[in-house]
Design a protein around this motif. Structure first.
Motif, PDB file in Angstrom:
ATOM      1  N   LEU A 301       0.912  -1.154  -0.029  1.00 66.15           N
ATOM      2  CA  LEU A 301       0.158  -0.051   0.207  1.00 66.15           C
ATOM      3  C   LEU A 301       0.750   1.242   0.174  1.00 66.15           C
ATOM      4  O   LEU A 301       1.915   1.315   0.797  1.00 66.15           O
ATOM      5  CB  LEU A 301      -1.041   0.144   1.119  1.00 66.15           C
ATOM      6  N   PRO A 302       0.486   2.164  -0.601  1.00 64.16           N
ATOM      7  CA  PRO A 302       1.396   3.559  -0.950  1.00 64.16           C
ATOM      8  C   PRO A 302       1.257   4.040   0.508  1.00 64.16           C
ATOM      9  O   PRO A 302       0.537   4.158   1.338  1.00 64.16           O
ATOM     10  CB  PRO A 302       0.621   4.292  -2.041  1.00 64.16           C
ATOM     11  N   ALA A 303       2.599   4.617   0.863  1.00 66.10           N
ATOM     12  CA  ALA A 303       2.718   5.451   2.184  1.00 66.10           C
ATOM     13  C   ALA A 303       1.976   6.600   2.144  1.00 66.10           C
ATOM     14  O   ALA A 303       1.448   7.080   3.208  1.00 66.10           O
ATOM     15  CB  ALA A 303       3.959   5.670   2.339  1.00 66.10           C
ATOM     16  N   SER A 304       1.530   7.064   0.987  1.00 63.80           N
ATOM     17  CA  SER A 304       0.790   8.362   0.870  1.00 63.80           C
ATOM     18  C   SER A 304      -0.994   7.973   0.930  1.00 63.80           C
ATOM     19  O   SER A 304      -1.550   8.860   0.973  1.00 63.80           O
ATOM     20  CB  SER A 304       1.067   9.225  -0.226  1.00 63.80           C
ATOM     21  N   ALA A 444      -9.028   7.000   0.037  1.00 57.16           N
ATOM     22  CA  ALA A 444      -9.567   8.073  -0.637  1.00 57.16           C
ATOM     23  C   ALA A 444      -8.975   8.417  -1.833  1.00 57.16           C
ATOM     24  O   ALA A 444      -7.930   8.087  -2.253  1.00 57.16           O
ATOM     25  CB  ALA A 444      -9.558   9.601   0.205  1.00 57.16           C
ATOM     26  N   SER A 445      -9.931   8.689  -2.950  1.00 58.30           N
ATOM     27  CA  SER A 445      -9.588   9.189  -4.132  1.00 58.30           C
ATOM     28  C   SER A 445      -8.956  10.625  -4.587  1.00 58.30           C
ATOM     29  O   SER A 445      -9.455  11.169  -5.253  1.00 58.30           O
ATOM     30  CB  SER A 445     -10.642   8.664  -5.303  1.00 58.30           C
ATOM     31  N   HIS A 446      -7.938  10.803  -3.873  1.00 61.70           N
ATOM     32  CA  HIS A 446      -7.536  12.128  -3.752  1.00 61.70           C
ATOM     33  C   HIS A 446      -6.183  12.237  -4.696  1.00 61.70           C
ATOM     34  O   HIS A 446      -5.142  11.495  -4.315  1.00 61.70           O
ATOM     35  CB  HIS A 446      -7.282  12.678  -2.331  1.00 61.70           C
ATOM     36  N   GLY A 447      -5.991  13.066  -5.504  1.00 61.94           N
ATOM     37  CA  GLY A 447      -5.076  13.112  -6.507  1.00 61.94           C
ATOM     38  C   GLY A 447      -5.115  12.233  -7.597  1.00 61.94           C
ATOM     39  O   GLY A 447      -5.901  11.251  -7.595  1.00 61.94           O
ATOM     40  N   TRP A 448      -4.298  12.609  -8.785  1.00 57.97           N
ATOM     41  CA  TRP A 448      -4.599  11.642 -10.055  1.00 57.97           C
ATOM     42  C   TRP A 448      -4.156  10.268  -9.904  1.00 57.97           C
ATOM     43  O   TRP A 448      -4.465   9.363 -10.422  1.00 57.97           O
ATOM     44  CB  TRP A 448      -3.867  12.434 -11.309  1.00 57.97           C
ATOM     45  N   LYS A 449      -3.013  10.043  -8.872  1.00 60.00           N
ATOM     46  CA  LYS A 449      -2.446   8.628  -8.809  1.00 60.00           C
ATOM     47  C   LYS A 449      -3.387   7.879  -7.917  1.00 60.00           C
ATOM     48  O   LYS A 449      -3.083   6.397  -8.182  1.00 60.00           O
ATOM     49  CB  LYS A 449      -1.216   8.845  -8.136  1.00 60.00           C
ATOM     50  N   ALA A 450      -4.180   8.130  -7.141  1.00 59.82           N
ATOM     51  CA  ALA A 450      -4.910   7.339  -6.195  1.00 59.82           C
ATOM     52  C   ALA A 450      -5.605   6.027  -6.999  1.00 59.82           C
ATOM     53  O   ALA A 450      -5.647   4.874  -6.409  1.00 59.82           O
ATOM     54  CB  ALA A 450      -5.889   8.045  -5.439  1.00 59.82           C
ATOM     55  N   GLU A 453      -3.113   3.303  -7.816  1.00 59.26           N
ATOM     56  CA  GLU A 453      -2.578   2.855  -6.306  1.00 59.26           C
ATOM     57  C   GLU A 453      -3.391   1.797  -5.786  1.00 59.26           C
ATOM     58  O   GLU A 453      -2.806   1.204  -4.892  1.00 59.26           O
ATOM     59  CB  GLU A 453      -2.035   3.952  -5.539  1.00 59.26           C
ATOM     60  N   ARG A 454      -4.553   1.541  -5.990  1.00 64.21           N
ATOM     61  CA  ARG A 454      -5.427   0.800  -5.574  1.00 64.21           C
ATOM     62  C   ARG A 454      -4.879  -0.922  -5.946  1.00 64.21           C
ATOM     63  O   ARG A 454      -4.567  -0.936  -6.979  1.00 64.21           O
ATOM     64  CB  ARG A 454      -6.924   0.746  -5.711  1.00 64.21           C
ATOM     65  N   ALA A 467     -10.714  -9.070  -3.533  1.00 65.60           N
ATOM     66  CA  ALA A 467     -11.968  -8.349  -4.020  1.00 65.60           C
ATOM     67  C   ALA A 467     -12.334  -7.413  -2.962  1.00 65.60           C
ATOM     68  O   ALA A 467     -11.946  -7.241  -1.809  1.00 65.60           O
ATOM     69  CB  ALA A 467     -12.816  -9.445  -4.315  1.00 65.60           C
ATOM     70  N   GLY A 468     -13.339  -6.654  -3.470  1.00 66.14           N
ATOM     71  CA  GLY A 468     -13.962  -5.771  -2.535  1.00 66.14           C
ATOM     72  C   GLY A 468     -13.634  -3.888  -2.957  1.00 66.14           C
ATOM     73  O   GLY A 468     -12.992  -3.630  -3.789  1.00 66.14           O
ATOM     74  N   GLY A 469     -14.324  -3.267  -2.304  1.00 72.80           N
ATOM     75  CA  GLY A 469     -14.455  -1.946  -2.427  1.00 72.80           C
ATOM     76  C   GLY A 469     -13.043  -1.223  -2.402  1.00 72.80           C
ATOM     77  O   GLY A 469     -12.955  -0.210  -2.856  1.00 72.80           O
ATOM     78  N   SER A 470     -12.066  -1.860  -1.424  1.00 71.95           N
ATOM     79  CA  SER A 470     -10.612  -1.133  -1.184  1.00 71.95           C
ATOM     80  C   SER A 470      -9.735  -1.347  -2.357  1.00 71.95           C
ATOM     81  O   SER A 470      -8.663  -1.001  -2.281  1.00 71.95           O
ATOM     82  CB  SER A 470     -10.039  -1.579   0.213  1.00 71.95           C
ATOM     83  N   VAL A 471     -10.009  -2.320  -3.325  1.00 74.64           N
ATOM     84  CA  VAL A 471      -9.260  -2.786  -4.355  1.00 74.64           C
ATOM     85  C   VAL A 471      -9.814  -2.011  -5.705  1.00 74.64           C
ATOM     86  O   VAL A 471     -10.908  -1.612  -5.735  1.00 74.64           O
ATOM     87  CB  VAL A 471      -9.022  -4.292  -4.195  1.00 74.64           C
ATOM     88  N   HIS A 472      -8.917  -2.323  -6.664  1.00 72.27           N
ATOM     89  CA  HIS A 472      -9.479  -2.002  -8.073  1.00 72.27           C
ATOM     90  C   HIS A 472     -10.683  -2.751  -8.509  1.00 72.27           C
ATOM     91  O   HIS A 472     -10.790  -3.931  -8.247  1.00 72.27           O
ATOM     92  CB  HIS A 472      -8.448  -2.118  -9.081  1.00 72.27           C
TER      93      HIS A 472
END
Length: 513
Positions: A301-304, A444-450, A453-454, A467-472
């Motif tokens: 998971l990205p640190a950001s 959160a879908s903040h910024g163009w990279k978010a 990054e899923r 699977a699920g809402g926290s992944v792509h």
């Protein structure tokens, strides 16, 4: 394919879709969930002696669900009773300012013109066209792709798709892009709210999220029996094809051997062996090591990464007077930007929150089918701090006061009592979905990279899928359902690939059950 043994952790919609697809293909599927019923976030609670949907309340993208069940030989119309809404939602700013958004674009444009002037009505039509272009551009090369990247997206659209790709505006915030179509701040509020559908702020998320408006414009459906019936139906369909469901069982570890997932361990001490495992829960639980060290190392998971919105909800049977409620209603606060600043920057609940209210005994008209008190589900956004700094009783009480006062300002009086009301705050959601802090939409879908990054369906641990809402491809019932299809498809593709490269398969062990 051969009878692949698959354990699915979590009976949310992503896991249910994967279970249906895989069991229909002949896999031996076992779904394990710590709750006593399917649904995950698509849950229901008892309040005042009645069952109330206490999670997602909007059913969209019917075509996607028809496609999913058709793969299992099912007609969606036979499985679920669905009826379209002609009014998508009723919006209010005070007792005198109300605006309905319709399924018909022309009706909405006329209503907006009458509400805010003809220029705003024309702006709405241009907005709808833009939202559709964004969706059409991203549907195949991004949304339905197992693990998209910027490079794969560019390749996917091809040379002739590049003009459309330029229209998705990943570097412009949603709020700023809305200013190209609407001058009236109330309309920017209304359409900016679509960012909250994936737990984000319209002031920080990319304009790409305008595609959500197109998804809803394509149709909102009422489900007979409520949204929880969708989960129950998918569970029944999977069971009819041989899937086994173990409710009230908590997975403590995803087992592995030789760099491959081999099953799961349960809190009861039992072990379920498998050829593959699908984890249909928030990836934050894996990152926190709640399913063991092997699965923790299997994801990155990205640190950001920033947690998405949580919520405070009131599920109640109550009497509603004074406002012509329909199924979906929104009451807006006066300081929209301040609301999101308080949540995301200060980590505090808003002083005066925007309120969503689902009147579950109503449809398009302002008449309840219930005699006496009706089923109401009320939601406001809140910070996902349920694990680090749970909201105090006084904070929750203050939010309740402000929430119901705002609705009264708009003409709605709700008479409810504690015995017929179930309140869930971020700490409650964190208990339901551990390691999330109560975040309901993953990152959160903040910024163009978010969005890139899923995590995708495949992980670093062979045989472990997500699977699920926290992944792509992201949060929301249709996207979580699609993630289940992607996980199932990825698993089956890998099984075929393995058999081709290693025709002499090694037999696995027996389950201890």
């Amino acid at each position: 394919m051969r009878s692949e043994r698959v354990v699915i952790v979590g009976a949310g919609i992503g896991g249910l879709v994967a279970a249906l697809i895989l069991s229909a293909k002949g896999c031996a599927v076992t779904v394990v969930d710590k709750e006593n019923a399917p649904g995950g976030k698509m849950r229901e609670v008892a309040a005042g002696g009645r069952r109330i949907d206490a999670g997602p309340t909007v059913f969209t993208m019917r075509d996607l669900f028809e496609e999913i069940v058709a793969d299992a030989g099912v007609d969606l119309g036979d499985a679920l009773s669905l009826s379209p809404l002609s009014i998508l939602a009723r919006h209010a700013w005070n007792a005198d300012e109300r605006l309905d958004l319709f399924a018909d674009i022309d009706e909405s444009a006329e209503a907006i013109s009458a509400f805010a002037g003809p220029d705003e009505g024309r702006g709405y039509r241009r907005f709808c066209a833009r939202a559709k272009r964004i969706f059409d551009t991203l549907d195949e090369p991004f949304i339905r792709t197992p693990r998209p990247s910027v490079e794969s997206l560019v390749r996917g659209v091809g040379l002739f798709g590049l003009p459309g790709l330029m229209q998705i505006s990943p570097f412009t915030t949603m709020w700023r892009a809305l200013g190209e179509y609407f001058k009236d701040p109330r309309l920017k509020q209304l359409f900016g709210r679509y960012a909250t559908y994936c737990g984000s702020s319209p002031f920080s998320s990319p304009a790409t999220l305008m595609l959500i408006a197109h998804v809803e414009q394509e149709g909102v459906w009422l489900v007979e029996g409520g949204m929880h019936e969708v989960a129950e139906t998918f569970a029944r369909l999977a069971e009819a094809r041989g899937a086994e469901f173990l409710y009230g069982e908590r997975v403590t570890e995803i087992l592995s051997e030789g760099g491959k997932a081999t099953g799961v361990a349960l809190a009861s001490g039992e072990r379920l062996e498998a050829d593959s495992v699908i984890f249909n829960g928030d990836v934050a639980a894996l990152a926190a090591g709640l399913a063991g060290e092997a699965s923790r190392r299997a994801i990155s998971l990205p640190a950001s990464a920033e947690r998405s919105l949580s919520a405070i909800t009131w599920a109640m049977t109550a009497e509603a007077e004074g406002f012509p409620l329909i199924r979906h209603n929104v009451f807006f606060s006066d300081d929209y930007e301040g609301e999101f600043d308080r949540i995301f920057k200060a980590g505090r609940p808003p002083e005066v929150p925007t309120v969503y209210l689902c009147a579950q005994d109503r449809g398009d008209n302002a008449v309840s089918v219930a005699a006496g008190p009706e089923r109401l589900f009320c939601l406001i956004n809140a910070p996902a701090r349920g694990d680090s700094a749970p909201l105090t009783d006084s904070e929750i009480a203050a939010c309740e006061t402000q929430t119901f006062q705002l609705m009264e300002k708009c003409g709605l009086t709700i008479k409810h009592d504690a015995e017929a009301t179930v309140i869930t705050a971020p700490q409650g959601f964190n208990q339901l979905f551990p390691a999330t802090g109560g975040a309901l939409y993953g990152q959160a879908s903040h910024g163009w990279k978010a969005s890139f990054e899923r995590p995708g369906a495949r992980t670093k641990l062979k045989g472990l899928y997500l699977a699920g809402g926290s992944v792509h491809p992201g949060a929301g019932v249709p996207m979580a359902a699609l993630s289940g299809k992607i996980a199932a498809t990825s698993l089956m593709d890998d099984c075929v690939s393995t058999r081709r490269s290693r025709p002499a398969a090694t037999a696995g062990g027996m389950s201890t059950r």
